[in-house]
Scaffold this motif. Structure first.
Motif, short mmCIF file in Angstrom:
data_model
loop_
_atom_site.label_atom_id
_atom_site.label_comp_id
_atom_site.label_asym_id
_atom_site.label_seq_id
_atom_site.Cartn_x
_atom_site.Cartn_y
_atom_site.Cartn_z
N ASN A 90 97.99 97.56 49.72
CA ASN A 90 99.12 97.83 48.83
C ASN A 90 100.42 97.12 49.19
OD1 ASN A 90 97.97 99.62 46.79
ND2 ASN A 90 97.62 101.00 48.50
N THR A 91 100.32 95.94 49.80
CA THR A 91 101.51 95.11 50.00
C THR A 91 101.40 93.96 49.00
OG1 THR A 91 100.39 93.89 51.75
CG2 THR A 91 101.79 95.73 52.44
N PRO A 92 102.52 93.31 48.65
CA PRO A 92 102.49 92.32 47.57
C PRO A 92 101.47 91.19 47.74
CG PRO A 92 104.75 92.90 48.08
CD PRO A 92 103.89 93.56 49.12
N GLY A 93 101.45 90.53 48.89
CA GLY A 93 100.53 89.42 49.09
C GLY A 93 99.08 89.87 49.13
N CYS A 94 98.84 90.98 49.78
CA CYS A 94 97.47 91.50 49.90
C CYS A 94 96.95 91.99 48.55
CB CYS A 94 97.40 92.60 50.94
SG CYS A 94 97.86 91.99 52.59
N THR A 95 97.83 92.58 47.76
CA THR A 95 97.45 93.03 46.42
C THR A 95 97.15 91.82 45.53
OG1 THR A 95 98.73 95.06 46.64
CG2 THR A 95 98.20 94.36 44.39
N ALA A 96 97.99 90.78 45.61
CA ALA A 96 97.74 89.57 44.81
C ALA A 96 96.39 88.95 45.18
CB ALA A 96 98.87 88.55 45.06
N GLN A 97 96.09 88.90 46.47
CA GLN A 97 94.83 88.33 46.93
C GLN A 97 93.64 89.16 46.43
OE1 GLN A 97 94.42 88.09 51.20
NE2 GLN A 97 92.70 86.69 51.07
N ALA A 98 93.70 90.47 46.62
CA ALA A 98 92.60 91.36 46.21
C ALA A 98 92.40 91.30 44.69
CB ALA A 98 92.89 92.79 46.65
N CYS A 99 93.50 91.26 43.94
CA CYS A 99 93.39 91.22 42.47
C CYS A 99 92.86 89.87 41.99
CB CYS A 99 94.74 91.55 41.83
SG CYS A 99 95.18 93.30 42.06
N ASN A 100 93.18 88.79 42.69
CA ASN A 100 92.62 87.49 42.33
C ASN A 100 91.10 87.52 42.53
OD1 ASN A 100 91.71 84.61 43.59
ND2 ASN A 100 93.07 84.36 41.82
N LEU A 101 90.65 88.09 43.63
CA LEU A 101 89.21 88.20 43.88
C LEU A 101 88.56 89.15 42.86
CD1 LEU A 101 89.33 88.32 47.77
CD2 LEU A 101 88.50 86.42 46.37
N ARG A 102 89.26 90.23 42.51
CA ARG A 102 88.76 91.17 41.50
C ARG A 102 88.62 90.48 40.15
NH1 ARG A 102 93.30 94.83 39.66
NH2 ARG A 102 93.71 92.90 38.52
N ASP A 103 89.65 89.77 39.75
CA ASP A 103 89.66 89.14 38.42
C ASP A 103 88.61 88.04 38.29
OD1 ASP A 103 91.73 90.87 37.89
OD2 ASP A 103 93.31 89.35 38.01
#
Length: 149
Positions: free
Chosen positions: A41-54
């Protein structure tokens, strides 16, 4: 980092967000994206996880299993997965065993202060458990492109 492309990836046993045991050797026969990230739930980690999710479907089509690793707790991982609707498992490496095996627990510097933390790194592991690629400069917003290139 002492790990080298072409060498065996260190096997490990840890627990996922639900407390289930996860061993790298369980994934023989599949390609694995093993990504280490600093904090749920930090900005960079969320962006990374969501990119992998998407892009999860494309990763699956290419034969990849995705596993995230951080030093956060199982409970923290559960909340992160729920909030971001993540379709892959997150390993709770609270004792840093997996981090140390992969050389991702390192001294970092923030605002001139030194502290220990996770080096954001992704390991691409082939079907035989051999390191195929090590991505040390992770683009959190376009990480899937780095993996599938």
């Amino acid at each position: 980092m002492s790990l080298e492309v072409g060498k065996a990836a260190p096997d490990f046993e840890s627990k996922d967000q639900n407390g289930n045991p996860v061993k790298l050797s369980d994934f023989r026969g599949k390609k694995v994206v093993l990504y280490f990230y600093p904090k749920d739930n930090t900005p960079g980690c969320t962006a990374q996880a969501c990119n992998l999710r998407d892009n999860y479907e494309a990763l699956q089509k290419a034969g990849y299993v995705v596993l995230g690793v951080s030093s956060d707790s199982q409970k923290s991982h559960q909340k992160f997965i729920e909030k971001q609707n993540l379709p892959f498992s997150l390993i709770a490496d609270e004792d840093l065993t997996v981090h140390k095996a992969y050389g991702t627990w390192v001294e970092k510097s923030m605002y001139g202060r030194k502290h220990m933390g996770t080096a954001r790194t992704t390991f691409i592991i082939d079907e035989k458990g051999i390191l195929e690629e090590i991505i040390e400069k992770v683009d959190t917003k376009a990480h899937t492109n780095q993996i599938l290139k």
